[in-house]
Design a protein around this motif. Structure first.
Motif, PDB file in Angstrom:
ATOM      1  N   LEU A 102      34.859  39.155  40.387  1.00 46.93           N
ATOM      2  CA  LEU A 102      35.724  39.366  39.236  1.00 46.93           C
ATOM      3  C   LEU A 102      36.109  40.834  39.141  1.00 46.93           C
ATOM      4  O   LEU A 102      35.353  41.720  39.524  1.00 46.93           O
ATOM      5  N   ARG A 103      37.305  41.077  38.614  1.00 48.24           N
ATOM      6  CA  ARG A 103      37.757  42.452  38.398  1.00 48.24           C
ATOM      7  C   ARG A 103      37.332  42.885  37.000  1.00 48.24           C
ATOM      8  O   ARG A 103      37.715  42.261  36.008  1.00 48.24           O
ATOM      9  N   LEU A 104      36.531  43.933  36.914  1.00 49.35           N
ATOM     10  CA  LEU A 104      36.028  44.423  35.634  1.00 49.35           C
ATOM     11  C   LEU A 104      36.426  45.885  35.483  1.00 49.35           C
ATOM     12  O   LEU A 104      35.774  46.781  36.017  1.00 49.35           O
ATOM     13  N   THR A 105      37.518  46.141  34.784  1.00 54.87           N
ATOM     14  CA  THR A 105      37.997  47.501  34.587  1.00 54.87           C
ATOM     15  C   THR A 105      37.132  48.207  33.541  1.00 54.87           C
ATOM     16  O   THR A 105      36.468  47.556  32.727  1.00 54.87           O
ATOM     17  N   PRO A 106      37.134  49.538  33.529  1.00 56.35           N
ATOM     18  CA  PRO A 106      36.378  50.257  32.491  1.00 56.35           C
ATOM     19  C   PRO A 106      36.789  49.842  31.081  1.00 56.35           C
ATOM     20  O   PRO A 106      35.931  49.713  30.198  1.00 56.35           O
ATOM     21  N   ASP A 125      46.191  37.620  34.513  1.00 49.72           N
ATOM     22  CA  ASP A 125      44.742  37.389  34.499  1.00 49.72           C
ATOM     23  C   ASP A 125      44.025  38.701  34.776  1.00 49.72           C
ATOM     24  O   ASP A 125      44.146  39.274  35.871  1.00 49.72           O
ATOM     25  N   ILE A 126      43.267  39.189  33.803  1.00 53.53           N
ATOM     26  CA  ILE A 126      42.599  40.491  33.945  1.00 53.53           C
ATOM     27  C   ILE A 126      41.350  40.400  34.814  1.00 53.53           C
ATOM     28  O   ILE A 126      40.950  41.377  35.451  1.00 53.53           O
ATOM     29  N   PHE A 127      40.721  39.226  34.875  1.00 49.66           N
ATOM     30  CA  PHE A 127      39.522  39.054  35.692  1.00 49.66           C
ATOM     31  C   PHE A 127      39.859  38.748  37.155  1.00 49.66           C
ATOM     32  O   PHE A 127      39.177  39.223  38.059  1.00 49.66           O
ATOM     33  N   LEU A 128      40.892  37.927  37.357  1.00 51.31           N
ATOM     34  CA  LEU A 128      41.252  37.464  38.697  1.00 51.31           C
ATOM     35  C   LEU A 128      42.756  37.664  38.906  1.00 51.31           C
ATOM     36  O   LEU A 128      43.520  36.696  38.903  1.00 51.31           O
ATOM     37  N   PRO A 129      43.201  38.911  39.076  1.00 57.67           N
ATOM     38  CA  PRO A 129      44.639  39.154  39.273  1.00 57.67           C
ATOM     39  C   PRO A 129      45.162  38.359  40.471  1.00 57.67           C
ATOM     40  O   PRO A 129      44.468  38.254  41.501  1.00 57.67           O
ATOM     41  N   PRO A 130      46.344  37.773  40.363  1.00 59.28           N
ATOM     42  CA  PRO A 130      46.866  36.956  41.464  1.00 59.28           C
ATOM     43  C   PRO A 130      46.890  37.664  42.813  1.00 59.28           C
ATOM     44  O   PRO A 130      46.658  37.034  43.845  1.00 59.28           O
ATOM     45  N   ARG A 131      47.143  38.977  42.813  1.00 58.20           N
ATOM     46  CA  ARG A 131      47.199  39.688  44.097  1.00 58.20           C
ATOM     47  C   ARG A 131      45.839  39.693  44.806  1.00 58.20           C
ATOM     48  O   ARG A 131      45.782  39.831  46.041  1.00 58.20           O
ATOM     49  N   ARG A 132      44.757  39.554  44.031  1.00 59.75           N
ATOM     50  CA  ARG A 132      43.419  39.487  44.626  1.00 59.75           C
ATOM     51  C   ARG A 132      42.978  38.043  44.837  1.00 59.75           C
ATOM     52  O   ARG A 132      42.265  37.738  45.800  1.00 59.75           O
ATOM     53  N   LEU A 133      43.378  37.164  43.927  1.00 57.17           N
ATOM     54  CA  LEU A 133      42.939  35.772  44.020  1.00 57.17           C
ATOM     55  C   LEU A 133      43.659  35.027  45.136  1.00 57.17           C
ATOM     56  O   LEU A 133      43.049  34.210  45.837  1.00 57.17           O
ATOM     57  N   ALA A 134      44.952  35.286  45.323  1.00 58.34           N
ATOM     58  CA  ALA A 134      45.740  34.524  46.302  1.00 58.34           C
ATOM     59  C   ALA A 134      45.158  34.590  47.715  1.00 58.34           C
ATOM     60  O   ALA A 134      45.036  33.546  48.383  1.00 58.34           O
ATOM     61  N   PRO A 135      44.770  35.773  48.220  1.00 55.11           N
ATOM     62  CA  PRO A 135      44.180  35.783  49.570  1.00 55.11           C
ATOM     63  C   PRO A 135      42.880  34.995  49.666  1.00 55.11           C
ATOM     64  O   PRO A 135      42.622  34.344  50.688  1.00 55.11           O
ATOM     65  N   ALA A 136      42.065  35.041  48.614  1.00 52.35           N
ATOM     66  CA  ALA A 136      40.812  34.288  48.627  1.00 52.35           C
ATOM     67  C   ALA A 136      41.079  32.784  48.629  1.00 52.35           C
ATOM     68  O   ALA A 136      40.395  32.021  49.324  1.00 52.35           O
TER      69      ALA A 136
END
Length: 276
Positions: free
Chosen positions: A157-161, A234-245
């Motif tokens: 998951l993407r967890l920004t400050p 989606d702040i936890f799973l941005p499409p640019r990161r989720l799509a490759p997975a």
């Protein structure tokens, strides 16, 4: 095992909130309790139709907190089954960590839920976030199709400050204002959380300590058709990161809903119901 609830009174407060919301839901329903993989599991069944749709909610959510999507699925003509996930706040078992941290445990749990609640006819499982990771991990032959919404279990998951600060404030000193800020972060810009959800998230932080990230999904050897969708914001799973997975692990593409965040189930229940 330890309880996810901070106190017995807190557990009863959460259970009462859930039963009150289900009592007030105008859709006719049946509530039952089954034992699935050794865990007491509360099920809500509603609607009728040739296809059974089972919705598995994400972290901190349950049947009573998912009624907009539940209503849309029943209205679309489906038989609906809503389980509360054990180890999450709600009406199922409140024991912490029944899985021992393994999504394979939850996959078996879901398989036994389907055996009990949908023994015949086609079954579509919709899973959101942690619930999607559970759905991916189930080897059940009862599943004909998966609809995976903002699926966990495929990557970190993407967890920004900023998100960590909002989450910490909500958890340490919960109140409606902090719950609203957290929910706004999980929605698309300009979207406001409904009042009941703000109330629910405040109760969750005050009275429970549920699990967080789901870990890696345990994909079974049996494959079924999978439709994967998420919100553009989606702040936890941005499409640019989720799509490759999604492409690498599931061999399929990712559908992106433009006007949605992580809580697609809240923002577009009708659109998701049309995918079932």
């Amino acid at each position: 095992m330890d309880s996810i609830y901070r106190s017995t009174a807190g557990r009863e407060h959460i259970r009462r909130w859930c039963t009150d919301r289900l009592d007030a839901w105008p859709v006719p329903q049946e509530r039952t309790t089954v034992n699935a993989n050794g865990a007491r599991t509360h099920l809500v069944s509603a609607g009728s139709g040739p296809t059974t749709v089972v919705f598995v909610p994400g972290t901190n959510f349950n049947a009573a907190a998912s009624l907009p999507l539940a209503t849309a699925l029943v209205t679309a003509g489906h038989r609906l089954v809503l389980p509360d996930v054990p180890g999450q706040p709600g009406l199922s078992s409140g024991e912490r960590g029944p899985s021992g941290g393994r999504l394979s445990w939850y996959g078996t749990w879901l398989s036994e839920v389907l055996d009990a609640a949908a023994p015949t006819g086609p079954v579509v499982v919709i899973g959101h976030s942690f619930g999607a990771a559970i759905a991916l991990s189930s080897p059940s032959p009862r599943i004909d199709r998966l609809v995976l919404v903002s699926p966990g279990g495929l990557g970190r998951l993407r967890l920004t400050p900023g998100l960590l600060a909002v989450s910490a404030a909500w958890f340490v000193r919960p109140n409606p204002a902090r719950s609203t800020r957290l929910l706004r972060a999980m929605l698309a810009p300009g979207h406001q959380p409904r009042e009941e959800l703000v109330e629910w998230m405040t109760l969750v932080a005050r009275h429970s300590r549920s699990s967080g990230a789901p870990g890696a999904a345990d994909l079974p050897a049996r494959t079924v058709p999978r439709l994967v969708t998420t919100g553009a914001h989606d702040i936890f799973l941005p499409p640019r990161r989720l799509a490759p997975a999604v492409r690498t692990r599931l061999g399929t593409g990712l559908q992106v809903i433009p006007d949605a965040g992580h809580l697609v189930v809240e923002e577009h229940p009708g659109r998701l119901a049309a995918l079932a």
